[in-house]
Scaffold this motif. Structure first.
Motif, PDB file in Angstrom:
ATOM      1  N   LEU A 127      35.312  10.074  12.437  1.00  0.00           N
ATOM      2  CA  LEU A 127      36.654   9.542  12.656  1.00  0.00           C
ATOM      3  C   LEU A 127      37.538  10.704  13.097  1.00  0.00           C
ATOM      4  CD1 LEU A 127      38.783   7.316  12.471  1.00  0.00           C
ATOM      5  CD2 LEU A 127      39.106   7.914  10.078  1.00  0.00           C
ATOM      6  N   SER A 129      40.533  12.183  13.082  1.00  0.00           N
ATOM      7  CA  SER A 129      41.842  12.094  12.417  1.00  0.00           C
ATOM      8  C   SER A 129      42.831  13.066  13.049  1.00  0.00           C
ATOM      9  CB  SER A 129      41.699  12.446  10.936  1.00  0.00           C
ATOM     10  OG  SER A 129      40.707  11.672  10.346  1.00  0.00           O
ATOM     11  N   ARG A 169      32.991  15.718   5.592  1.00  0.00           N
ATOM     12  CA  ARG A 169      33.023  14.441   4.890  1.00  0.00           C
ATOM     13  C   ARG A 169      33.508  14.565   3.460  1.00  0.00           C
ATOM     14  NH1 ARG A 169      27.619  12.797   4.145  1.00  0.00           N
ATOM     15  NH2 ARG A 169      26.971  14.926   4.548  1.00  0.00           N
TER      16      ARG A 169
ATOM     17  N   ARG B 212      40.258   0.986   1.522  1.00  0.00           N
ATOM     18  CA  ARG B 212      39.384   1.917   0.795  1.00  0.00           C
ATOM     19  C   ARG B 212      38.412   1.154  -0.096  1.00  0.00           C
ATOM     20  NH1 ARG B 212      44.189   5.158  -1.858  1.00  0.00           N
ATOM     21  NH2 ARG B 212      44.801   2.991  -2.056  1.00  0.00           N
ATOM     22  N   ALA B 215      35.701  -0.307   2.098  1.00  0.00           N
ATOM     23  CA  ALA B 215      34.723   0.707   2.524  1.00  0.00           C
ATOM     24  C   ALA B 215      33.759   1.055   1.384  1.00  0.00           C
ATOM     25  CB  ALA B 215      35.456   1.957   3.000  1.00  0.00           C
ATOM     26  N   ARG B 219      29.623   0.477   0.965  1.00  0.00           N
ATOM     27  CA  ARG B 219      28.709   1.568   0.601  1.00  0.00           C
ATOM     28  C   ARG B 219      27.831   1.157  -0.588  1.00  0.00           C
ATOM     29  NH1 ARG B 219      31.071   7.283  -1.368  1.00  0.00           N
ATOM     30  NH2 ARG B 219      29.230   7.958  -2.448  1.00  0.00           N
ATOM     31  N   ARG B 241      39.747  -1.234  10.275  1.00  0.00           N
ATOM     32  CA  ARG B 241      39.673   0.171   9.874  1.00  0.00           C
ATOM     33  C   ARG B 241      38.336   0.795  10.262  1.00  0.00           C
ATOM     34  NH1 ARG B 241      43.761   3.455   7.869  1.00  0.00           N
ATOM     35  NH2 ARG B 241      45.350   2.142   6.952  1.00  0.00           N
ATOM     36  N   TRP B 242      38.432   1.996  10.865  1.00  0.00           N
ATOM     37  CA  TRP B 242      37.223   2.721  11.294  1.00  0.00           C
ATOM     38  C   TRP B 242      36.290   2.938  10.117  1.00  0.00           C
ATOM     39  CZ3 TRP B 242      34.425   7.107  10.288  1.00  0.00           C
ATOM     40  CH2 TRP B 242      33.575   7.578  11.293  1.00  0.00           C
ATOM     41  N   TRP B 243      36.816   3.406   8.974  1.00  0.00           N
ATOM     42  CA  TRP B 243      35.963   3.746   7.834  1.00  0.00           C
ATOM     43  C   TRP B 243      35.191   2.534   7.319  1.00  0.00           C
ATOM     44  CZ3 TRP B 243      33.829   7.937   6.331  1.00  0.00           C
ATOM     45  CH2 TRP B 243      34.451   9.163   6.550  1.00  0.00           C
ATOM     46  N   ARG B 247      31.208   2.312   7.227  1.00  0.00           N
ATOM     47  CA  ARG B 247      30.459   2.077   5.984  1.00  0.00           C
ATOM     48  C   ARG B 247      29.613   0.802   6.099  1.00  0.00           C
ATOM     49  NH1 ARG B 247      29.364   6.397   3.452  1.00  0.00           N
ATOM     50  NH2 ARG B 247      31.154   7.722   3.133  1.00  0.00           N
TER      51      ARG B 247
END
Lengths: 479, 295
Positions: A127, A129, A169, B212, B215, B219, B241-243, B247
């Motif tokens: 990502l 950022s 990370r 969050r 994500a 996981r 959201r990218w995250w 995940r």
């Protein structure tokens, strides 16, 4: 009445006043350093090494410890880089990753890294950022799950750090130069303030000067007192100025990092600040300044220096390189001071009045020293070695500096455990004296030239150096 | 020359201060080593004197010896040392507790967990794990929706370390807690709880309004390895959201052929972002997937 005696008396009076000013300046300057050494003492006995505590030993191996990304930037030879990576992969810490930025030509030594660590290219599962310059590719290792390599063209130190910040990370990020060698326990030691809940924003680790293992493997740094004179002199200088005097600054809010400092940050805070700023001479220094300004009023604002032996490096092999390095540092100081002078209100958030005063004194020091040497010559010519100024100057400048160096050696002996025998201590004492015989004067001259260059060519120099950082001065050619 | 005299006086003062300070450092270090080796003069000092000392290493020594006294009933001393401002004293006091653990002490340790420094908290986790029956019983009473969020967060982290199915089941019941950070902790802890109920709660958490939590839930689902989660994870590839997309992609890559198939399908998804993420994850080697999933 003849004018000659009057002129002679006036000249004598002026010389006397100048002599008093120079000697007083250096006595005050060195006394300020001694005061910082005094304030380093409580810091030394406050330390409690978690790694030595039996009750906490199992915790130090626990997977529950916070994870750390070790970010490696800068340039060195291929053997040096692979040796550094091997050391970093073997650090004693439950869970960490190593992010190396291979910054340079596509024809660099990425091929060597690929072969040595069995790297393979991976998709950019990152990502972004913080915006960065172009990246040629991302690599992972089949042999070492912890290793991640970013291959990118050279666009500056800050850009490298930002690319690595995006790729890292873990919640804690340690930044270091590829020419630095970390101790196996470095991460545990640097994490100590965070593990003990101290209100710190970041932590600075100090780098000591070691020596090469042997001629056939110069990429191996030995953690110990150097044998060569030039290395030894720099080792003493490092102990005094960059470790124990710096430690004394902890009591006054901490000192900004300089080249070679190993920094441990909270990744979240770096992202809040949009990472490192490009276009500044020293991105790490700039970041710590901005971090302090951003965190002002909050609990965790300190950026303390730790006295523990966490990192080692080799000193530049030639005096000319050392002088260039010191001159560059001196020019940064002048630039910071001028920026503050030009717009004190705008810089107030990052450079306070106290910092500006320190910068001014450090900028003035080589000028005063040169004046002192000129007065010394005049005094010797006029009155011979018995002139009071000669003794005063030698006591206040090289004499006092030797005394401070000896204190630093004593601190090292009492606290860090890096001096293994009395021979090491004796050798450092000899280097402390030798530092004042030629080395000090050469560095003073380099700083004076930097002062002149900064005054005359400041704008041109800014353009030349801000484009990016050059190769690490401490790197050694491959065997 | 008066100025010079003043400066010389200052200089001498600084040197005297350095000399005295350094001598004190050496003396204190020597005493610390002597105390550490349980020898020397300080070893004969009464425990109360040591516990009241202004030097932390003396208080740490008092904490090391307090186990025996506490067994005789001096809980107050041990509690005082446990709450000492210096973590070394807290650590030594914690190490002395092992033979003394009872329900009251466990309750006290649990209630103060969030205030401890991280290293001491982890040490106390170990102590509480060694007294699992007592800890589990005391924790069960405390893991409720109305518990203070800060404490709840620490307790969920402890449950994660303990790995007890009963406690994890109780943690799962907190999945609808109003605090996002608690929901996040629950989603993280549930990766250790392979139970249909946990799976169901993680699938619910995939739709949490806090990214969050989504994500972390993805996981944990990847860690469970249950292919029934594939459709929901594939839908997560279209998250804003990218995250969360990342995940979900990694979780799919961990779910064997079914997950890889879903990633292949997603590469042709009309949603550009889902397609890009699926392409990126599909290009990772199995080792990279494991490494990235753990981080």
């Amino acid at each position: 009445m003849s004018a000659a005696p009057i002129l002679s008396a006036m000249a004598g009076g002026a010389l006397g006043i100048a002599g008093v000013v120079v000697v007083s300046f250096f006595l005050l300057f060195h006394t300020a350093m001694a005061t910082l050494l005094v304030s380093a003492l409580p810091e030394l006995w406050r330390q409690w090494d978690l790694t030595d505590d039996e009750a906490l030993a199992p915790i130090m191996r626990s997977e529950a410890l916070p994870t750390v990304s070790v970010v490696v930037t800068g340039r060195a030879g291929r053997l040096w880089t692979t040796a550094t990576l091997r050391t970093l992969l073997a650090l004693r810490y439950p869970r960490h990753e190593v992010v190396l930025v291979h910054d340079g030509e596509a024809s660099g030594f990425l091929r060597t890294l690929i072969e040595h660590f069995d790297l393979y290219q991976v998709p950019p599962a990152i990502l972004v950022s913080v915006p960065t310059g172009p990246v040629r590719g991302y690599y992972r290792s089949r042999r070492h799950g912890k290793l991640f390599v970013i291959d990118k063209p050279h666009t500056g130190h800050a850009d490298d750090l930002n690319a690595a910040l995006n790729a890292s990370r873990f919640p804690y990020v340690l930044t270091m130069d590829v020419s630095t060698h970390l101790e196996p326990q470095a991460l545990t030691r640097l994490m100590r303030p965070f593990l003990l809940g101290e209100p710190v924003a970041s932590v600075a680790g100090t780098t000591r000067v070691g020596h090469g293992a042997h001629a056939t493997a110069p990429q191996e740094v030995v953690a110990g007192v150097p044998m060569r004179l030039l290395d030894g002199v720099q080792a003493v200088e490092q102990l005094r100025d960059r470790i124990y005097v710096r430690l004394g600054w902890n009591r006054f809010g901490g000192r900004l990092p300089d080249g070679g400092t190993v920094m441990l940050h909270r990744r979240e805070q770096l992202l809040e600040l949009d990472g490192y700023r490009t276009g500044v001479a020293d991105p790490e220094r700039d970041l710590v300044r901005r971090l302090r300004a951003a965190l002002r009023g909050r609990l965790a604002t300190a950026v303390p220096t730790l006295p523990d032996a966490v990192a080692w490096r080799l000193a530049p092999e030639r005096l000319r390189l050392v002088a260039e390095h010191r001159a560059m540092g001196h020019r940064h100081r002048i630039e910071e001071l001028l920026a503050w002078r030009a717009a004190p209100d705008a810089s107030a958030a990052t450079t306070g009045k106290r910092a500006a005063l320190v910068l001014a004194v450090l900028t003035l020091a080589p000028v005063m020293e040169l004046l002192g040497y000129l007065l010394l010559v005049v005094a010797l010519l006029r009155d011979g070695p018995a002139a009071p100024f000669v003794a005063l100057f030698l006591l206040a400048v090289p004499g006092y500096a030797v005394l401070l160096s000896l204190w630093a050696v004593a601190f090292e002996w009492a606290s860090a455990g890096t001096l293994r025998s009395w021979r090491d201590v004796a050798r450092l004492c000899v280097f402390a004296v030798a530092e004042q015989l030629g080395y000090r004067q050469r560095i003073m001259w380099a700083r004076l030239r930097a002062t002149g260059a900064a005054g005359v060519y400041l704008s041109g120099w800014r353009r030349a150096t801000r484009a990016g950082h050059g190769p690490s001065l401490t790197c050694r050619p491959d065997a | 020359m008066t100025l010079l005299a003043l400066v010389v006086l200052l200089t001498a003062g600084a040197q005297v201060a350095l000399l005295l300070g350094f001598a004190t450092l050496l003396l204190l270090r020597r005493e610390r080593s002597a105390i550490g080796a349980r020898g020397g003069e300080p070893g004969r000092r009464p425990l109360d004197d040591l516990a009241a000392s202004r030097h932390w290493w003396r208080r740490a020594e008092a904490a090391r010896r307090s186990g025996d006294v506490a067994r005789l009933g001096d809980r107050e001393l041990l509690n005082r040392l446990l709450d000492d401002p210096h973590p070394a004293v807290q650590s030594a006091a914690t190490a002395s507790l092992a033979p003394l653990v009872d329900a009251r002490l466990v309750g006290r340790l649990l209630d103060r967990l969030p205030e401890r420094p991280m290293a001491i908290r982890l040490q106390q986790f170990g102590l509480l794990r060694d007294a699992l029956p007592l800890t589990a019983a005391t924790l069960m009473e405390r893991l409720t929706l109305d518990a203070p969020p800060r404490r709840l967060k620490s307790w969920i982290a402890l449950v994660e370390t303990l790995g007890s199915p009963e406690l994890l089941a109780r943690v799962a019941a907190l999945h609808s807690h109003p605090e996002p950070l608690i929901r996040l902790s629950v989603a993280r802890a549930l990766r250790h709880y392979r139970h249909p109920e946990a799976e169901e709660m993680l699938l619910i958490a995939l739709h949490d309004h806090d990214w969050r939590v989504r994500a972390v839930a993805a996981r944990s689902l990847g860690r469970h390895g249950n292919v029934s989660a594939v459709p929901r994870l594939a839908a997560g590839l279209r998250d804003v959201r990218w995250w969360v997309r990342f995940r979900c992609g990694l979780a799919l890559a961990q779910l064997g052929a079914a997950g890889r198939g879903a990633l292949d399908d997603a590469r042709r998804d009309v949603d550009r972002y889902a397609g890009e993420m699926a392409t990126m994850i599909a290009g990772l080697s199995p080792d990279s997937v494991i490494e990235l999933s753990e981080g």
